[in-house]
Each structure stands twice: as structure tokens, then as C-alpha cells.
Design an enzyme around this catalytic site. Structure first.
Site, PDB file in Angstrom:
ATOM      1  N   SER A  34       0.859  -1.179   0.000  1.00  0.00           N
ATOM      2  CA  SER A  34       0.000   0.000   0.000  1.00  0.00           C
ATOM      3  C   SER A  34       0.895   1.228   0.000  1.00  0.00           C
ATOM      4  O   SER A  34       2.088   1.142   0.348  1.00  0.00           O
ATOM      5  CB  SER A  34      -0.886  -0.005   1.257  1.00  0.00           C
ATOM      6  OG  SER A  34      -1.448   1.263   1.502  1.00  0.00           O
ATOM      7  N   TYR A  55      -1.572  -0.206  10.928  1.00  0.00           N
ATOM      8  CA  TYR A  55      -1.680  -0.708   9.555  1.00  0.00           C
ATOM      9  C   TYR A  55      -0.432  -0.369   8.751  1.00  0.00           C
ATOM     10  O   TYR A  55       0.162  -1.244   8.096  1.00  0.00           O
ATOM     11  CB  TYR A  55      -2.916  -0.119   8.879  1.00  0.00           C
ATOM     12  CG  TYR A  55      -3.011  -0.434   7.411  1.00  0.00           C
ATOM     13  CD1 TYR A  55      -3.242  -1.743   6.979  1.00  0.00           C
ATOM     14  CD2 TYR A  55      -2.868   0.562   6.439  1.00  0.00           C
ATOM     15  CE1 TYR A  55      -3.322  -2.041   5.619  1.00  0.00           C
ATOM     16  CE2 TYR A  55      -2.963   0.271   5.089  1.00  0.00           C
ATOM     17  CZ  TYR A  55      -3.183  -1.027   4.681  1.00  0.00           C
ATOM     18  OH  TYR A  55      -3.264  -1.327   3.343  1.00  0.00           O
TER      19      TYR A  55
END
Length: 291
Positions: A150, A163
Site C-alpha cells: 500500500s 496498519y
């Protein structure tokens, strides 16, 4: 039953019309589902689509994928699935580590056991799969590992430390692995999408709602509740199919790039890592005061 080995190469012959085999994790929805479809549409791939619940991928089986139950946090599941693929096809040409989820929340308010759960899926899961397939890839001296990361694996942000930390770890492991396996002609690539129009954002917000709030970070929860920036069709979001096509490109390439930022937001955000820390901190401070 395993296929008969080729007398000359010692390898199991590919299935009729299929030249390569790919194993994909997290195919129940979003990027993983679209990746399974993309590989299936690309002539030459035998596709093993996996998910924790095979009912969620039954339609992929009907479309032509091989399906299997796989919980990436379960060592036995990982071993059994890899052994099955090798038994049935004799090869794993590409491993797509896609399974993952997002745990948001201020560092202070995310319990340590929740941090462990995040890393168990996003970091330890890919590590389990990599360890299971590498002996086979090294023996054949070929293969590609694609880890779905990501932009959060390059630039962290307030409320995203857990995260982003998991994706930072995945990126660090991928960078090390790429050099480690280069002598065996094995490639490692990272795919780094920005916001993707999937259920990721809704699931992330549901997990965030379960956190016990101190009242000190209400600004963060306001951002989470009021924006669709993180998945779900907000500003700059892209479709899962675009990410899937990038994954397929990396797997098909004879010399894949180390990193594939996906989408304009993803490409621009990845450049933010070049900005000095005080500037990034100042930008986040402005956002906090504005909220």
C-alpha cells in the site's frame, strides 16, 4: 493424484494449455478476487484462488479457478495448500500475497493483542507463504513473488500507525528477500495501490468503532467517519481491477520492477516520503487543526 513427471526435465508437465501456476491469497473480495479473474483470463495460467471460506469463492471455481480454504495465520493450512498445488501441478510459478486488512486507530488506543492480529495477517501470513514456496522455487530456479502492499507502506500517517507499520514491515522484508533470492532467478515485486474502491474502508471503520476511546483523539475519529479516502470510492480511489492488472503485469514480466505504485493518488503519495519529516508533520498538524 500427481501428474506423471516428464522424463527429460524431471518436472510435472503443465495441464493442457496451461504453462504456469499461480497461488493467490485473499480472493473472497476486492483485489484478490479481481486478480484471480485477471490470471484466469490470461492464457496459460492455472489459478489457485484461496480464501478462509470457500463458499465466498465458489463462483471463481465455477469460472475455472481451483479453489482452496486458506487462513494465512494457520501454518497447517499454508503447508497443506502449497503441498496440494505442487502435487496437482508440480509447480508454483507465482505467489500473490494479497490477503490483508486495515486496523486504524491512534497508537495509544489500539490494544497490543490487536496489533498482533494485524501483523499476523499482513506480515506473518506472507512470511508463512514465502517460506513454504521458496524451497520449490529455488529448486527450479524460477518464480515470482508479488506482495500486495500500500502507499501506507511508504508513508505513515496519524491514526494509521498499526496498519502502516504492518505494510512498512512487508516492504522491508520484500526488499531484503529480493536480494536474497536473486541468485536463484526468483523475482520479488511490491504492488502499492492508493485508495481502492472495495469494502476495505467499511471493514476498517467497523474495526475502528470497536476501540475504546479516551477522548483525546476525537479529531481522528471525525476524519475516519466523515471521509471515504481510505477505500470505498472516495477522492483518488481506483478500481480493484486496475490493481489486479498490475499484479498480473508483475507476474508476467521477465524482469519485474521492485515496486508498482498504482493510481495517481498512489503515485503522488509515494513521493511524499521524499519530503522532510518536519514538513509532513506540519501538514498533518494543519489537517488536525482544521478538523
Amino acid at each position: 493424484m500427481a501428474d506423471t513427471q516428464d522424463d527429460e526435465t524431471g518436472e510435472t508437465p503443465p495441464r493442457e494449455g496451461k504453462l504456469k501456476t499461480v497461488l493467490i491469497t485473499g480472493c473472497s473480495s476486492g483485489i484478490g478476487r479481481e486478480a484471480a479473474k485477471a490470471f484466469l483470463d490470461d492464457d496459460g495460467w492455472t489459478v489457485y484462488a484461496t480464501a478462509r471460506d470457500t463458499d465466498d469463492i465458489a463462483d471463481l471455481g465455477e469460472a475455472g479457478c481451483e479453489t482452496a480454504e486458506l487462513d494465512v495465520t494457520d501454518e497447517n493450512h499454508v503447508r497443506q495448500v502449497v503441498e496440494r498445488v505442487l502435487s496437482e501441478t508440480g509447480r508454483i510459478d507465482a505467489l500473490i500475497n494479497n490477503a490483508g486488512y486495515g486496523q486504524m486507530g491512534p497508537i495509544e488506543e489500539v490494544p497490543t493483542e490487536v496489533v498482533h492480529e494485524q501483523f499476523d495477517v499482513n506480515v506473518y501470513g506472507p512470511h508463512r507463504l514465502i517460506r513454504a514456496v521458496l524451497p520449490h522455487m529455488r529448486e527450479r530456479e524460477r518464480g515470482t513473488i508479488v506482495n500486495v502492499s500500500s502507499v501506507g507502506g511508504r508513508v505513515s500517517h496519524p491514526g494509521g500507525g498499526v496498519y502502516c507499520g504492518s505494510k512498512f514491515a512487508l516492504e522491508a522484508m520484500s526488499d531484503a528477500l529480493r536480494s536474497e533470492v536473486e541468485p536463484f532467478d526468483i523475482d520479488v515485486a511490491l504492488v502499492e495501490p492508493g485508495p481502492v474502491n472495495t469494502s476495505f474502508g467499511d471493514e476498517m471503520r467497523a474495526r475502528t468503532d470497536k476501540l475504546e476511546r479516551s477522548g483525546a483523539y476525537d479529531w481522528f475519529y471525525s476524519v475516519i467517519e466523515d471521509t471515504q479516502l481510505i477505500g470505498g470510492g472516495g477522492f483518488g480511489s481506483i478500481e480493484a481491477k486496475e490493481v489486479a492488472e498490475t499484479i498480473l503485469e508483475a507476474a508476467n514480466s521477465p524482469n519485474p520492477s521492485p515496486r508498482y505504485p498504482v493510481g495517481q493518488f498512489g503515485k503522488l503519495s509515494s513521493l511524499a516520503r521524499l519530503a522532510p519529516d518536519p514538513i509532513r508533520d506540519a501538514v498533518f498538524g494543519i489537517v488536525r487543526r482544521f478538523v
